[in-house]
Scaffold this motif. Structure first.
Motif, PDB file in Angstrom:
ATOM      1  N   ARG A   1     -12.018  13.177  11.588  1.00  0.00           N
ATOM      2  CA  ARG A   1     -11.314  11.615  11.772  1.00  0.00           C
ATOM      3  C   ARG A   1     -12.533  11.985  12.909  1.00  0.00           C
ATOM      4  NH1 ARG A   1      -5.349  10.801  12.889  1.00  0.00           N
ATOM      5  NH2 ARG A   1      -5.921   8.755  12.733  1.00  0.00           N
TER       6      ARG A   1
ATOM      7  N   GLN B   1      -2.165  -2.893  11.556  1.00  0.00           N
ATOM      8  CA  GLN B   1      -3.287  -4.292  12.528  1.00  0.00           C
ATOM      9  C   GLN B   1      -3.543  -4.968  11.779  1.00  0.00           C
ATOM     10  OE1 GLN B   1      -2.882  -1.523  15.462  1.00  0.00           O
ATOM     11  NE2 GLN B   1      -0.724  -1.642  16.378  1.00  0.00           N
TER      12      GLN B   1
ATOM     13  N   THR C   1       8.969   9.935   6.424  1.00  0.00           N
ATOM     14  CA  THR C   1       8.021  10.139   5.151  1.00  0.00           C
ATOM     15  C   THR C   1       7.427  11.507   4.728  1.00  0.00           C
ATOM     16  OG1 THR C   1       6.393   8.946   5.888  1.00  0.00           O
ATOM     17  CG2 THR C   1       8.327   8.070   5.586  1.00  0.00           C
ATOM     18  N   GLU C   2       6.877  10.971   3.642  1.00  0.00           N
ATOM     19  CA  GLU C   2       6.052  12.698   2.883  1.00  0.00           C
ATOM     20  C   GLU C   2       5.158  12.280   2.770  1.00  0.00           C
ATOM     21  OE1 GLU C   2       7.317  15.601   1.243  1.00  0.00           O
ATOM     22  OE2 GLU C   2       8.691  15.216   2.744  1.00  0.00           O
ATOM     23  N   ASN C   3       4.345  10.991   3.078  1.00  0.00           N
ATOM     24  CA  ASN C   3       3.570  10.410   2.304  1.00  0.00           C
ATOM     25  C   ASN C   3       2.217   9.881   3.395  1.00  0.00           C
ATOM     26  OD1 ASN C   3       3.066  12.407  -0.312  1.00  0.00           O
ATOM     27  ND2 ASN C   3       4.294  10.697  -1.029  1.00  0.00           N
ATOM     28  N   ILE C   4       3.176   9.451   4.138  1.00  0.00           N
ATOM     29  CA  ILE C   4       2.280   8.313   4.969  1.00  0.00           C
ATOM     30  C   ILE C   4       2.154   8.670   7.012  1.00  0.00           C
ATOM     31  CG2 ILE C   4       2.109   6.137   3.767  1.00  0.00           C
ATOM     32  CD1 ILE C   4       4.827   5.578   5.107  1.00  0.00           C
ATOM     33  N   SER C   5       1.734   7.973   7.355  1.00  0.00           N
ATOM     34  CA  SER C   5       1.619   8.721   9.101  1.00  0.00           C
ATOM     35  C   SER C   5       1.746   7.548   9.864  1.00  0.00           C
ATOM     36  CB  SER C   5       0.767   9.371   9.418  1.00  0.00           C
ATOM     37  OG  SER C   5      -0.683   9.149   8.984  1.00  0.00           O
TER      38      SER C   5
ATOM     39  N   ARG D   1      -3.758  11.695   4.202  1.00  0.00           N
ATOM     40  CA  ARG D   1      -1.569  12.338   4.106  1.00  0.00           C
ATOM     41  C   ARG D   1      -1.552  11.998   3.138  1.00  0.00           C
ATOM     42  NH1 ARG D   1       2.983  12.430   8.525  1.00  0.00           N
ATOM     43  NH2 ARG D   1       4.893  12.747   6.717  1.00  0.00           N
ATOM     44  N   ALA D   2      -1.463  11.465   2.698  1.00  0.00           N
ATOM     45  CA  ALA D   2      -1.253  10.996   1.018  1.00  0.00           C
ATOM     46  C   ALA D   2      -1.386  12.555   0.055  1.00  0.00           C
ATOM     47  CB  ALA D   2      -0.713   9.804   0.407  1.00  0.00           C
TER      48      ALA D   2
ATOM     49  N   MET E   1     -11.514  -1.513  11.771  1.00  0.00           N
ATOM     50  CA  MET E   1     -10.144  -0.882  12.292  1.00  0.00           C
ATOM     51  C   MET E   1      -9.579  -0.509  10.702  1.00  0.00           C
ATOM     52  SD  MET E   1      -8.208  -3.795  15.010  1.00  0.00           S
ATOM     53  CE  MET E   1      -6.212  -3.083  14.810  1.00  0.00           C
ATOM     54  N   LEU E   2      -9.549  -1.437   9.671  1.00  0.00           N
ATOM     55  CA  LEU E   2      -8.443  -1.078   8.649  1.00  0.00           C
ATOM     56  C   LEU E   2      -9.138   0.399   8.400  1.00  0.00           C
ATOM     57  CD1 LEU E   2      -6.782  -2.466   6.553  1.00  0.00           C
ATOM     58  CD2 LEU E   2      -9.121  -3.381   5.228  1.00  0.00           C
TER      59      LEU E   2
ATOM     60  N   GLY F   1      -7.621   2.484   9.748  1.00  0.00           N
ATOM     61  CA  GLY F   1      -5.898   3.399   9.746  1.00  0.00           C
ATOM     62  C   GLY F   1      -5.735   4.005   7.876  1.00  0.00           C
ATOM     63  N   LEU F   2      -6.289   3.149   7.063  1.00  0.00           N
ATOM     64  CA  LEU F   2      -6.592   3.409   5.774  1.00  0.00           C
ATOM     65  C   LEU F   2      -6.884   5.311   5.541  1.00  0.00           C
ATOM     66  CD1 LEU F   2      -7.576   1.049   3.572  1.00  0.00           C
ATOM     67  CD2 LEU F   2      -5.226   1.675   3.470  1.00  0.00           C
TER      68      LEU F   2
ATOM     69  N   VAL G   1      -1.853   1.728  11.840  1.00  0.00           N
ATOM     70  CA  VAL G   1      -3.525   0.392  12.708  1.00  0.00           C
ATOM     71  C   VAL G   1      -3.250  -0.706  11.335  1.00  0.00           C
ATOM     72  CG1 VAL G   1      -5.709   0.779  12.926  1.00  0.00           C
ATOM     73  CG2 VAL G   1      -3.393   2.560  13.940  1.00  0.00           C
ATOM     74  N   VAL G   2      -2.984   0.210  10.063  1.00  0.00           N
ATOM     75  CA  VAL G   2      -3.627  -0.227   8.687  1.00  0.00           C
ATOM     76  C   VAL G   2      -2.737  -1.893   8.647  1.00  0.00           C
ATOM     77  CG1 VAL G   2      -3.495  -0.325   6.425  1.00  0.00           C
ATOM     78  CG2 VAL G   2      -4.015   1.862   7.541  1.00  0.00           C
TER      79      VAL G   2
ATOM     80  N   PRO H   1      -6.787   8.096   7.770  1.00  0.00           N
ATOM     81  CA  PRO H   1      -5.927   8.970   7.532  1.00  0.00           C
ATOM     82  C   PRO H   1      -4.699   8.736   7.319  1.00  0.00           C
ATOM     83  CG  PRO H   1      -6.284   7.943   9.520  1.00  0.00           C
ATOM     84  CD  PRO H   1      -7.429   7.441   8.646  1.00  0.00           C
ATOM     85  N   THR H   2      -3.830   7.462   6.791  1.00  0.00           N
ATOM     86  CA  THR H   2      -3.236   7.198   5.848  1.00  0.00           C
ATOM     87  C   THR H   2      -3.702   8.482   4.164  1.00  0.00           C
ATOM     88  OG1 THR H   2      -2.797   5.597   6.848  1.00  0.00           O
ATOM     89  CG2 THR H   2      -1.494   5.660   4.631  1.00  0.00           C
TER      90      THR H   2
ATOM     91  N   LEU I   1       1.870   4.575  -2.286  1.00  0.00           N
ATOM     92  CA  LEU I   1       0.954   6.262  -2.370  1.00  0.00           C
ATOM     93  C   LEU I   1       2.447   7.195  -1.960  1.00  0.00           C
ATOM     94  CD1 LEU I   1      -1.221   5.357   1.577  1.00  0.00           C
ATOM     95  CD2 LEU I   1      -1.763   6.353  -0.808  1.00  0.00           C
TER      96      LEU I   1
ATOM     97  N   THR J   1      -3.637  14.502   8.360  1.00  0.00           N
ATOM     98  CA  THR J   1      -4.402  13.454   8.721  1.00  0.00           C
ATOM     99  C   THR J   1      -5.362  13.680   8.928  1.00  0.00           C
ATOM    100  OG1 THR J   1      -3.351  13.259  10.356  1.00  0.00           O
ATOM    101  CG2 THR J   1      -2.271  12.367   8.667  1.00  0.00           C
TER     102      THR J   1
ATOM    103  N   LEU K   1       7.240   7.778  10.715  1.00  0.00           N
ATOM    104  CA  LEU K   1       7.323   7.910  10.011  1.00  0.00           C
ATOM    105  C   LEU K   1       6.256   8.934   9.403  1.00  0.00           C
ATOM    106  CD1 LEU K   1       4.725   4.376   9.382  1.00  0.00           C
ATOM    107  CD2 LEU K   1       6.990   5.301   7.982  1.00  0.00           C
ATOM    108  N   ASP K   2       5.837   9.868  10.977  1.00  0.00           N
ATOM    109  CA  ASP K   2       5.664  11.030  10.388  1.00  0.00           C
ATOM    110  C   ASP K   2       6.616  12.628  10.549  1.00  0.00           C
ATOM    111  OD1 ASP K   2       2.703  10.261  11.650  1.00  0.00           O
ATOM    112  OD2 ASP K   2       3.020  10.963  12.928  1.00  0.00           O
TER     113      ASP K   2
ATOM    114  N   ASP L   1      -0.549   6.312  11.290  1.00  0.00           N
ATOM    115  CA  ASP L   1      -1.640   5.598  10.987  1.00  0.00           C
ATOM    116  C   ASP L   1      -1.662   3.841  10.496  1.00  0.00           C
ATOM    117  OD1 ASP L   1      -3.864   7.396  11.964  1.00  0.00           O
ATOM    118  OD2 ASP L   1      -2.320   8.883  10.875  1.00  0.00           O
ATOM    119  N   LEU L   2      -0.851   4.518  10.481  1.00  0.00           N
ATOM    120  CA  LEU L   2       0.066   2.875   8.998  1.00  0.00           C
ATOM    121  C   LEU L   2      -0.246   2.151   9.345  1.00  0.00           C
ATOM    122  CD1 LEU L   2       0.402   1.791   6.355  1.00  0.00           C
ATOM    123  CD2 LEU L   2       3.156   1.517   6.955  1.00  0.00           C
TER     124      LEU L   2
ATOM    125  N   LEU M   1       0.565  -1.097   0.097  1.00  0.00           N
ATOM    126  CA  LEU M   1       0.549   0.323  -0.130  1.00  0.00           C
ATOM    127  C   LEU M   1       0.880   1.497   0.116  1.00  0.00           C
ATOM    128  CD1 LEU M   1      -3.128   1.199   0.832  1.00  0.00           C
ATOM    129  CD2 LEU M   1      -2.390   1.213   2.480  1.00  0.00           C
TER     130      LEU M   1
END
Lengths: 351, 290, 525
Positions: free
Chosen positions: B205, A322, A310-314, B108-109, B97-98, B101-102, A319-320, B104-105, A27, B114, A306-307, A316-317, A23
């Motif tokens: 959010r 998990q 990296t440029e594009n992700i935070s 941000r992009a 959960m997904l 998480g997705l 949580v993804v 805000p991810t 991004l 976020t 990551l905050d 919150d990855l 993913l």
């Protein structure tokens, strides 16, 4: 058998990671860089690893909490709320009894947290047993109520009016848990981590060796058989939920007694929900829960970088990842069967 | 009197996303797919709608995107829960959960923050609460009729109560459930769009704030029946409206702390749910693999 | 009557990971006849029929219908080709009406998918046979009796114009009179040229109603022939492999004190209410309870365990039960009864008497760990537990590869023997309640279980055996109480002759017309 089960779980975890890293490629990040940031951020130094264990500590408690209820066939998704009321109760005790010495303060605060969490979960069990409200709904609704109650204490009753932040007064110094510099460097890792390990050992023993644990899993595994053998399902449900809630109630100890020394809004920070993932990944085994909690603790710590890096992700990855791991673990049967067949075929070929 | 009118108005407004979520949940649960993913579906479609409008400045594209995102979410959740033969509740929580998480991810992009999508100007939002409300009521009526009179309804109920009755006729009960989940997502999507493009001005959010779960409670309170579930949404919405009304008010010189006022709808939902033990009306094969 | 070959199996095998459920079976079946498919539980009958129906694919060999090799992938293909199957557990949606159930999967609809129920009903009423079944099309299926539900299943087949019908154990839940009614319908379908397969293990109805017999044992074909020329011994030998000697003659019962008394007991809030039931059971005798499934047996068991509220008085092992206990009270009461020597073998083994995912070791002692001193101060004594369990399992001849194996992996017979071992050994049993002792159990295990039940009686235990198999009850009981629709409709005592019970009279009592009619009316009201 058991070894095989470990492999399948490991594959599920790997799948979760791979999907999430793919993913990040979408991004616009280099997945290998992301993986490196996660690893360096979580185990790159003793302080980083200390932070990881610090984040893992509440997860061990909430993971054990959810796992214990799951043994009895109950889905406690209210660990977040139980952790909240438990943490607030510890803070209240700590604020009110400023001069208590540590020998009294620690057990007192921990008991307060346990009892408050147990009470909160008892409500869920009561509504389920007497009024037929499914524990998933009961516990999620009570989560929201617990945020309100916590808000009342943090913003109104015990508010520290001199602070610009929404937070309570300081707890007495006797309540402060000792930090573990030798293990966690300058991180706030504290002795609550060892409390968590001790509880894991206790739970492990109870589940494998005690009558309480046996009857708990019996109720979850074959409720009608248990009922016809003289077990009271309602009593088992209430007992299981109260212990589960108590464990979740302890989860705030590390943050409140060991780090903040006060309660801030949202101090639970989702540990109750991540606990669900931890319990599912740990597969109802106390040491499995510890391992899963440490993994997720590392993930949380690593993802903070990551905050910045990296440029594009935070963050919150995390949580993804998990969530993907939980999905992969839940969907085990899909890839378990082909793997099992492959192993069988290979064994046959060898023979 | 003005207060009363304001109360009714806000109750009706609040009931809109609840009704869409409850009707979506009803479709899914009557097919036997236990659905705690409503919260995630709401968030997903709210975000998709707002993000699309933020990029295209076209509210109708936003509406379509919200419904489409809901349907895709329903497809993902349905396939994951049915094909893996996993516990639907575990899958639902993982799905939530997904999504948590997705969003805000991705946020941000795409938008560099976020927290949510940029604020949307009134001119590019869907401002007619009334149309959403009418749509929700109409949807309830259609559902009421379709469950009784159509072959779709017949198969849906069979999949929820006794999937083997379909299997032995060569009809895949799993497919019936997955279709139901897609439809559920699309319907919930309307609720999500209502949140971010009508009641709000963009996605923020966790903007569903537990509405997915309250809708699930309403659906159970309404005994898995469209008319009763719709009425239950109105009831639960009034508790929320009451909460809004009470905020910042004081009684007999005692200022009600907002944190206490905010829990009113959740406590009311729990107590109402306990008052009416409707769980015996649950579809018999709910959360059982086919 | 057409005499062409309708169904042919050519060297068909079906292999599952751990067994060959169907092993190289070749057979052909004529059209326009009723074929009985016989065999013990687990012999592969159901698998064979699932292969025929396309629910499973053969590993080897092929199946030909009217000469054509079939390549079906699902039940839908089979139905399209004119096959129809009635499963042992009816595939009916209880909450829907009769007509909705019949239409399900093959709905006739107008625009927008709107159901055309009127047309479906007209089609059914045009057909002589479906009209003869006389059902209320709009009644909900949950309000129907078992026999009526079966009619709905058969109507589904008629509506689909099925030419080859498969019925899996259709008579297990029917009373003798309903069985005659069922075969009357099947014969009229046969006389129209349809082919009917009936899976069963009741030899009596095979001789009365079927045209041919076919036996499977351990997946292999062991016999086939025409009923007109068949001998009972041949069929039994094909099923069992050897001749079965009759159970040893038994000594007369020596009865002692009262162990279980029902005085004017009514259980009204129940799926199958019980009315005004009285009986007494003494130490040292076996009371058989006969009746078709759903005559109130499950309710009686739950009441005597103290898990249900009732009116009247129940005394178990000298304890008078609370008539409307709370869940906690009933748990305390049941624990007490078990300490006093109550043993129970449940009706639905998988739900009520086993913890399927758990190991053989745990299952063989759980629930009695306290009484057998397998826990001390709340901690499990692993060594003592393992040692006791091994002793008990050996004494009941339970076959298992490992104590760690999940109990779900044992065969039905071994599971049932394990349950008996757990309930009977290691402590003083004074009252044994057995519900369906041998359902889904192989012959060898049935024999052992029957011997042990008699041995318990001879030791002075009071025994209740509840079974829907009349032959089993007549072999075991000193007395038989007959239930019909929740009422006692007969009480029979063992006569010291070669035919200790009058089968005919018991059969009549099981279908007591007056009793069943009154409950039907109440249910409708």
């Amino acid at each position: 058998m058991r070894f095989f089960s470990f492999y399948v779980t490991a594959i599920a975890v790997a799948l979760g990671f791979i999907l999430a890293l793919l993913l990040t490629a979408f991004l616009g990040e280099n997945p290998l860089d992301v993986a490196w940031v996660l690893i360096r951020g979580s185990v790159g130094s003793s302080t980083a690893f200390g932070y990881s264990l610090f984040y893992a500590t509440p997860l061990i408690f909430t993971g054990l909490s959810v796992a214990w209820a799951l043994k009895a066939g109950l889905f406690n998704i209210g660990a977040e709320g139980q952790m909240t009321v438990g943490g607030i109760s510890m803070a209240i005790v700590g604020i009110l009894l400023q001069d208590l010495s540590a020998w009294l303060a620690w057990p007192l605060a921990l008991s307060a947290g346990f009892m408050a969490g147990a009470f909160w979960a008892w409500l869920v069990a009561w509504f389920k047993v007497n009024r037929g409200v499914h524990e998933v709904l009961g516990s999620i609704l009570l989560n929201f109520v617990s945020y309100g109650l916590a808000g009342l204490f943090i913003l109104n009753v015990f508010r520290n009016t001199e602070s610009a932040n929404p937070e309570t007064l300081e707890i007495g110094s006797g309540f402060h848990l000792s930090t573990l510099e030798w293990l966690g460097g300058t991180s706030p890792l504290n002795i609550a981590f060892f409390f968590a390990l001790a509880f894991a050992a206790l739970i492990d023993l109870l589940i494998r060796r005690s009558k309480i644990g046996l009857h708990l899993s019996w109720t979850g595994g074959s409720p009608e058989f248990a009922r016809r053998s003289g077990l009271s399902i309602s009593k088992q449900t209430i007992g299981a939920m109260m212990i589960s809630g108590g464990l979740a109630g302890l989860a705030g100890a590390s943050v409140i007694l060991g780090y903040m020394h006060k309660a801030r809004e949202g101090f639970a920070g989702g540990a109750g929900f991540v606990g669900i993932a931890v319990a599912l990944l740990g597969r109802g085994n106390a040491w499995g829960v510890v391992a899963a909690a440490v993994l997720f603790g590392c993930l949380q710590k690593g993802s903070l970088d990551l905050d910045i890096d990296t440029e594009n992700i935070s963050r919150d990855l995390a949580v993804v990842i998990q969530a993907l791991i939980v999905i992969a673990v839940a969907a085990r049967p899909v890839f378990e069967r082909p793997i099992r067949n492959w192993v069988d075929r290979r064994n046959k070929a060898v023979n | 009197m003005d207060l009363f009118v304001a109360f009714i108005e806000s109750a009706l407004r609040v009931s809109i996303p609840l009704m869409f979520a409850a009707y979506g949940g009803l479709i899914s649960e009557r097919s036997g797919l236990a659905n705690v993913a409503l919260e995630g579906l709401l968030l997903m479609s709210a975000f998709a709608g707002a993000a699309t409008v933020a990029v295209t400045q076209n509210p109708w594209l936003g509406l379509a995107a919200g419904i489409f995102a809901g349907a895709v979410g329903g497809l993902v959740f349905g396939v994951a829960a049915i094909k893996s033969r996993a516990d639907h509740i575990v899958m639902g929580i993982a799905f939530n959960m997904l999504v948590a998480g997705l969003i805000p991810t991705i946020c941000r992009a795409w938008f560099g923050v976020t927290g949510g999508t940029p604020q949307l100007d009134r001119s590019v939002r869907l401002t007619s609460d009334a149309s959403f409300f009418v749509a929700a009521i109409l949807l309830g009526a259609i559902l009421f009729w379709a469950l009784r009179a159509t072959s779709w309804g017949l198969r849906l109920k069979a999949a929820g109560d006794e999937p083997s009755a379909l299997t032995v006729q060569g009809v895949s009960a799993g497919l019936v459930r997955i279709q139901a989940s897609v439809l559920c997502g699309a319907v919930v999507g309307l609720g999500g769009v209502n949140l971010s493009l009508c009641q709000g001005s963009g996605y923020i959010r966790e903007m569903a704030g537990g509405r997915g779960f309250i809708a699930l409670a309403a659906l159970i309170f309404g005994a898995w029946k469209p008319v009763q579930a719709g009425l239950a949404c109105l009831l639960f919405a009034s508790a929320d409206a009451l909460q809004m009304l009470l905020q910042g008010k004081s009684f007999f010189d005692f200022a009600m702390p907002n944190s206490i006022v905010q829990i009113v709808p959740y406590v009311a939902t729990l107590l109402l749910l306990a008052l009416r033990r409707s769980t015996m009306n649950a579809p018999k094969a709910i959360n059982r693999p086919v | 009557m057409s005499q062409t070959t309708s169904v042919q199996f050519d060297s068909v095998s079906r292999v599952f990971p751990h067994c060959r459920a169907v092993d190289n079976v070749s057979a052909s079946f004529e059209g326009g006849q009723i074929h009985a498919i016989l065999g013990e539980n687990g012999a592969g009958k159901s698998t064979l029929m699932k292969l025929l129906f396309g629910l499973l694919q053969p590993t080897e060999g092929q199946i030909r219908i009217r000469g054509e090799v079939q390549h079906w992938k699902s039940a839908g293909d089979a139905i399209g080709a004119g096959l129809g199957m009635v499963q042992q557990h009816f595939a009916l949606v209880d909450s829907l009406s009769v007509i909705d159930n019949i239409m399900l999967g093959y709905e006739s609809t107008s625009a927008l998918g709107v159901l055309n129920r009127g047309e479906a009903i007209r089609n059914l009423e045009k057909n002589r046979q479906s009209a003869a079944l006389q059902l209320d099309w709009h009644q909900r299926v949950e309000e129907l009796s078992v026999g009526e539900k079966q009619k709905v299943e058969i109507l589904k087949l008629i509506a689909r114009k099925s030419q080859i019908l498969v019925l899996d154990e259709p008579t297990a839940v029917l009373s003798p009179k309903e069985i005659d009614g069922l075969f009357a319908i099947l014969k009229s379908l046969r006389d129209q040229g349809r082919t009917v397969f009936v899976i069963t293990h009741k030899l009596g109805e095979v001789f009365d109603h079927c045209d041919t017999w076919f036996v499977l044992r351990a997946g292999k074909k062991t016999g086939q022939g025409s009923i007109a020329t068949a001998r009972l011994d041949d069929i039994v030998r094909a099923m069992v492999g050897t001749d079965v000697p009759p159970l040893d003659s038994r000594r007369p019962a020596v009865t002692g004190e009262s162990r279980l008394t029902f005085s004017n007991v009514s259980i009204l809030e129940a799926a199958h209410p019980v009315r005004d039931l009285s009986f007494e059971l003494k130490a040292g005798e076996v009371l058989g309870v006969a009746g078709v499934d759903g005559a109130g047996q499950s309710e009686i068991v739950e009441a005597l365990l103290g898990l249900r509220s009732f009116a009247g008085e129940i005394e178990v092992l000298n304890c008078i039960l609370k008539s409307s206990p709370t869940p906690n009270e009933s748990a305390v009461q049941l624990t007490r009864l078990r300490e006093l020597g109550l043993a129970l073998v449940g009706e639905d083994r998988h739900q009520q008497s086993l913890w399927l995912d758990e190991s053989v070791e745990i299952n063989a002692a759980i629930g009695f760990e306290e009484q057998n001193q397998l826990v001390k101060a709340g901690w499990i004594q692993r060594g003592a537990w393992r040692e006791a369990v091994l002793r008990w399992l050996n004494s009941f001849d339970v076959r298992f590869n490992s104590l760690e194996l999940p109990v779900a992996r044992l065969s039905g017979g071994n599971q049932q023997k394990l349950i008996f071992a757990r309930e009977l050994l290691g402590r003083a049993v004074r009252l044994l309640v057995v519900h369906q002792p041998t359902r889904g159990v192989d012959f060898a295990a049935i024999r052992l279980i029957h011997e042990r039940i008699i041995a318990e009686r001879d030791r002075g235990t009071a025994v209740v055996v509840i079974s829907s198999e009349l032959d089993e009850l007549m072999a075991l009981s000193d007395r038989i109480l007959v239930l019909c629709a929740g009422r006692a409709t007969g009480h029979f005592y063992r006569e010291p002759t070669s035919a200790p019970f009058d089968r005919e009279k018991i059969g009549v009592a099981m279908t007591d017309a007056a009793a069943s009619r009154s409950t039907q009316q109440e249910r409708r009201a």
